[in-house]
Design an enzyme around this catalytic site. Structure first.
Site, PDB file in Angstrom:
ATOM      1  N   TRP A  27      25.485  -8.267 -33.165  1.00 45.31           N
ATOM      2  CA  TRP A  27      26.024  -8.272 -31.719  1.00 45.31           C
ATOM      3  C   TRP A  27      26.129  -9.728 -31.367  1.00 45.31           C
ATOM      4  O   TRP A  27      26.745  -9.968 -30.172  1.00 45.31           O
ATOM      5  CB  TRP A  27      24.883  -7.571 -30.872  1.00 45.31           C
ATOM      6  CG  TRP A  27      23.454  -7.953 -31.121  1.00 45.31           C
ATOM      7  CD1 TRP A  27      22.801  -9.009 -30.423  1.00 45.31           C
ATOM      8  CD2 TRP A  27      22.605  -7.272 -31.952  1.00 45.31           C
ATOM      9  NE1 TRP A  27      21.399  -8.755 -30.906  1.00 45.31           N
ATOM     10  CE2 TRP A  27      21.430  -7.661 -31.857  1.00 45.31           C
ATOM     11  CE3 TRP A  27      22.840  -5.829 -32.539  1.00 45.31           C
ATOM     12  CZ2 TRP A  27      20.355  -7.283 -32.396  1.00 45.31           C
ATOM     13  CZ3 TRP A  27      21.502  -5.468 -33.176  1.00 45.31           C
ATOM     14  CH2 TRP A  27      20.310  -6.013 -33.090  1.00 45.31           C
ATOM     15  N   GLU A  53      22.300  -4.037 -25.956  1.00 47.06           N
ATOM     16  CA  GLU A  53      21.171  -4.481 -25.140  1.00 47.06           C
ATOM     17  C   GLU A  53      20.611  -3.211 -24.725  1.00 47.06           C
ATOM     18  O   GLU A  53      19.373  -3.160 -24.240  1.00 47.06           O
ATOM     19  CB  GLU A  53      21.910  -5.056 -23.651  1.00 47.06           C
ATOM     20  CG  GLU A  53      22.237  -6.295 -23.904  1.00 47.06           C
ATOM     21  CD  GLU A  53      21.136  -7.546 -24.285  1.00 47.06           C
ATOM     22  OE1 GLU A  53      19.857  -6.901 -23.836  1.00 47.06           O
ATOM     23  OE2 GLU A  53      21.170  -8.403 -24.819  1.00 47.06           O
ATOM     24  N   GLN A  55      12.637  -2.190 -25.495  1.00 47.61           N
ATOM     25  CA  GLN A  55      11.474  -1.511 -26.074  1.00 47.61           C
ATOM     26  C   GLN A  55      11.657  -1.404 -27.549  1.00 47.61           C
ATOM     27  O   GLN A  55      10.997  -0.340 -28.014  1.00 47.61           O
ATOM     28  CB  GLN A  55      11.185  -0.379 -25.168  1.00 47.61           C
ATOM     29  CG  GLN A  55      10.803  -0.608 -23.758  1.00 47.61           C
ATOM     30  CD  GLN A  55      10.318   0.583 -23.017  1.00 47.61           C
ATOM     31  OE1 GLN A  55      11.206   1.335 -22.775  1.00 47.61           O
ATOM     32  NE2 GLN A  55       9.153   0.789 -22.465  1.00 47.61           N
ATOM     33  N   GLY A  69      14.383   6.757 -30.492  1.00 49.60           N
ATOM     34  CA  GLY A  69      13.723   6.978 -29.208  1.00 49.60           C
ATOM     35  C   GLY A  69      14.175   6.732 -28.103  1.00 49.60           C
ATOM     36  O   GLY A  69      15.354   6.369 -27.715  1.00 49.60           O
ATOM     37  N   TYR A  70      13.172   6.872 -26.832  1.00 43.09           N
ATOM     38  CA  TYR A  70      13.731   6.739 -25.597  1.00 43.09           C
ATOM     39  C   TYR A  70      14.950   7.314 -25.266  1.00 43.09           C
ATOM     40  O   TYR A  70      16.154   6.678 -24.996  1.00 43.09           O
ATOM     41  CB  TYR A  70      13.846   5.186 -25.195  1.00 43.09           C
ATOM     42  CG  TYR A  70      12.314   4.581 -25.457  1.00 43.09           C
ATOM     43  CD1 TYR A  70      11.226   4.793 -24.460  1.00 43.09           C
ATOM     44  CD2 TYR A  70      12.009   3.856 -26.484  1.00 43.09           C
ATOM     45  CE1 TYR A  70      10.275   4.301 -24.399  1.00 43.09           C
ATOM     46  CE2 TYR A  70      10.845   3.287 -26.745  1.00 43.09           C
ATOM     47  CZ  TYR A  70       9.717   3.443 -25.746  1.00 43.09           C
ATOM     48  OH  TYR A  70       8.597   3.087 -25.691  1.00 43.09           O
ATOM     49  N   TYR A 124      17.432  -5.767 -15.324  1.00 41.46           N
ATOM     50  CA  TYR A 124      17.239  -6.653 -16.352  1.00 41.46           C
ATOM     51  C   TYR A 124      18.562  -6.550 -17.337  1.00 41.46           C
ATOM     52  O   TYR A 124      19.003  -7.552 -17.835  1.00 41.46           O
ATOM     53  CB  TYR A 124      16.040  -6.216 -17.160  1.00 41.46           C
ATOM     54  CG  TYR A 124      16.027  -6.597 -18.680  1.00 41.46           C
ATOM     55  CD1 TYR A 124      15.462  -7.902 -18.822  1.00 41.46           C
ATOM     56  CD2 TYR A 124      16.734  -6.023 -19.768  1.00 41.46           C
ATOM     57  CE1 TYR A 124      15.473  -8.303 -20.218  1.00 41.46           C
ATOM     58  CE2 TYR A 124      16.642  -6.524 -21.017  1.00 41.46           C
ATOM     59  CZ  TYR A 124      15.960  -7.785 -21.382  1.00 41.46           C
ATOM     60  OH  TYR A 124      15.951  -8.080 -22.490  1.00 41.46           O
ATOM     61  N   ASP A 164      12.064 -10.802 -19.828  1.00 40.94           N
ATOM     62  CA  ASP A 164      11.359  -9.692 -20.652  1.00 40.94           C
ATOM     63  C   ASP A 164      10.149 -10.431 -21.274  1.00 40.94           C
ATOM     64  O   ASP A 164       9.673 -11.208 -20.850  1.00 40.94           O
ATOM     65  CB  ASP A 164      12.470  -9.364 -21.970  1.00 40.94           C
ATOM     66  CG  ASP A 164      12.398 -10.359 -22.718  1.00 40.94           C
ATOM     67  OD1 ASP A 164      12.053 -11.386 -22.985  1.00 40.94           O
ATOM     68  OD2 ASP A 164      13.063 -10.223 -24.001  1.00 40.94           O
ATOM     69  N   CYS A 203       8.526 -25.500 -32.314  1.00 40.65           N
ATOM     70  CA  CYS A 203       8.912 -25.170 -31.169  1.00 40.65           C
ATOM     71  C   CYS A 203       9.471 -26.492 -30.429  1.00 40.65           C
ATOM     72  O   CYS A 203       8.941 -27.477 -30.390  1.00 40.65           O
ATOM     73  CB  CYS A 203       7.615 -24.655 -30.153  1.00 40.65           C
ATOM     74  SG  CYS A 203       8.170 -24.292 -28.346  1.00 40.65           S
ATOM     75  N   CYS A 210       4.645 -28.330 -23.269  1.00 42.15           N
ATOM     76  CA  CYS A 210       3.951 -27.028 -23.267  1.00 42.15           C
ATOM     77  C   CYS A 210       2.340 -27.293 -22.821  1.00 42.15           C
ATOM     78  O   CYS A 210       1.575 -27.687 -23.496  1.00 42.15           O
ATOM     79  CB  CYS A 210       3.960 -26.112 -24.437  1.00 42.15           C
ATOM     80  SG  CYS A 210       3.165 -24.360 -24.226  1.00 42.15           S
TER      81      CYS A 210
END
Length: 364
Positions: free
Chosen positions: A21, A34, A39, A78-79, A117, A135, A199, A205
């Site tokens: 994507w 998306e 989840q 799922g979902y 979202y 998220d 990172c 941080c």
């Protein structure tokens, strides 16, 4: 703030994963990704995404499809409300927006299944609009970066992180920024054993400097997940066909087929639960004569043990009293219908039986 966004966008452009994507600027294809990614792990989504777009390459193809066809393509992901809502929304896009995914907040959030979202993700990634996405990955990155030790289950903590992200997101490349923060959380700033040395935000941080990455973010213990005992009936007719029922669209797992049954009540045996559920759902009296299989399955908010019993109708003709419709199907054609995962496991076991085995169950 510019230092944060500049560093993370530069890191993303150099280190982003090669995902399908990310090779398109088609809002429809980005929308599909998306919805599927909600989840659900990236590795799980990729094959579904590719097969779904092969089956429904445009929003017109999706809008014209039968819901059963859409849910069959979604089967196992799922979902399932995501698939139903996506199908419904595709019809709205075609009918109301001439087949163009809306690029305005009020319009895109009017589509079924698109909340703040998803709208923020779509508008930023597909249309380069300045909407910040928050998220679980973003919450983890920002909590550690700013040293936020408040409980991330609380809405006040989430709102604070949303405000911080809103301040950080740049006018230029907002889609890359959102994907960068999520990508960092998924691949570097992971829940356990984050790879802080790789990172781009390491120097500033707070959690890293204080060696608190094991403590931040803080998430209070979840409530105990309930566990239900579910009894279902495997009803065979003289043609060795099984009775299946189509769940109501508005219910959990709506639009999917299942073997009829339901939750065991207090002070009730599993056999009694099976007989009662089939009476309530089908209007028939059944004999429950042997157990076929037990299996465990976990949903997002509860767990089940499903107990499948062979049953024979003693009185009455089955009718869809609590489902959309019922149907007798052979094992040869059962794969044409979309089922929840637990039922698919039962089907796999049933397919391992030969016709003599089925006749044995029918005759006993």
């Amino acid at each position: 703030m510019s230092s944060f966004s500049d560093k993370i966008v530069a890191w993303y452009q150099e280190n982003k994963r090669d995902l399908p994507w990310r090779k398109t600027d088609d809002p429809y294809k980005i929308w599909i990704s998306e919805i599927m990614l909600q989840q659900t792990r990236v590795d799980t989504v990729i094959p579904y995404y590719e097969r779904f777009l092969e089956r429904f390459p445009t929003v017109y193809d999706l809008a014209e499809a039968d819901q059963q066809d859409v849910l069959k393509s979604w089967e196992g992901l799922g979902y399932y409300s995501r698939g139903r809502n996506l199908h419904h929304a595709s019809k709205t896009v075609v009918d109301k927006f001439d087949g163009n995914v809306p690029s305005v907040w009020d319009e895109i959030t009017s589509l079924k299944g698109i909340g703040p979202y998803t709208a923020s993700a779509l508008l930023s990634i597909a249309f380069q609009k300045k909407y910040a996405v928050v998220d679980g990955n973003v919450i983890r990155v920002l909590s550690r970066y700013y040293g936020i030790q408040d409980d991330i289950r609380k809405s006040t903590t989430k709102n604070r992180i949303q405000e911080l992200t809103d301040d950080l997101i740049p006018e230029d490349k907002p889609g890359d920024f959102n994907q960068a923060v999520m990508e960092l959380g998924a691949t570097v700033c992971t829940p356990q054993n984050p790879n802080c040395n790789d990172c781009p935000l390491f120097v500033d941080c707070i959690a890293a400097k204080r060696a608190q990455t094991d403590e931040i973010p803080y998430k209070s213990p979840a409530k105990k997940i309930p566990h239900h005992q579910i009894a279902v009936g495997l009803i065979l007719n003289q043609k060795n066909e099984l009775l299946i029922a189509l769940r109501p669209n508005e219910s959990m797992l709506g639009g999917l087929w299942e073997f009829p049954g339901g939750k065991q009540e207090e002070d009730e045996t599993l056999q009694e639960a099976t007989a009662r559920e089939l009476s309530e759902e089908l209007g028939v009296e059944v004999e429950v004569f042997s157990k076929f299989r037990d299996l465990r399955h976990a949903y997002s908010h509860f767990k089940i043990t499903m107990h499948a019993f062979w049953c024979r109708i003693k009185n009455g003709d089955p009718k869809p009293k609590s489902s959309q419709k019922i149907k007798w199907v052979s094992l040869d054609e059962i794969d044409e219908f979309p089922f929840p995962k637990a039922n698919k496991t039962l089907i796999k076991g049933l397919k391992n039986l030969d016709k003599d085995d089925l006749s044995h169950y029918l005759d006993n």
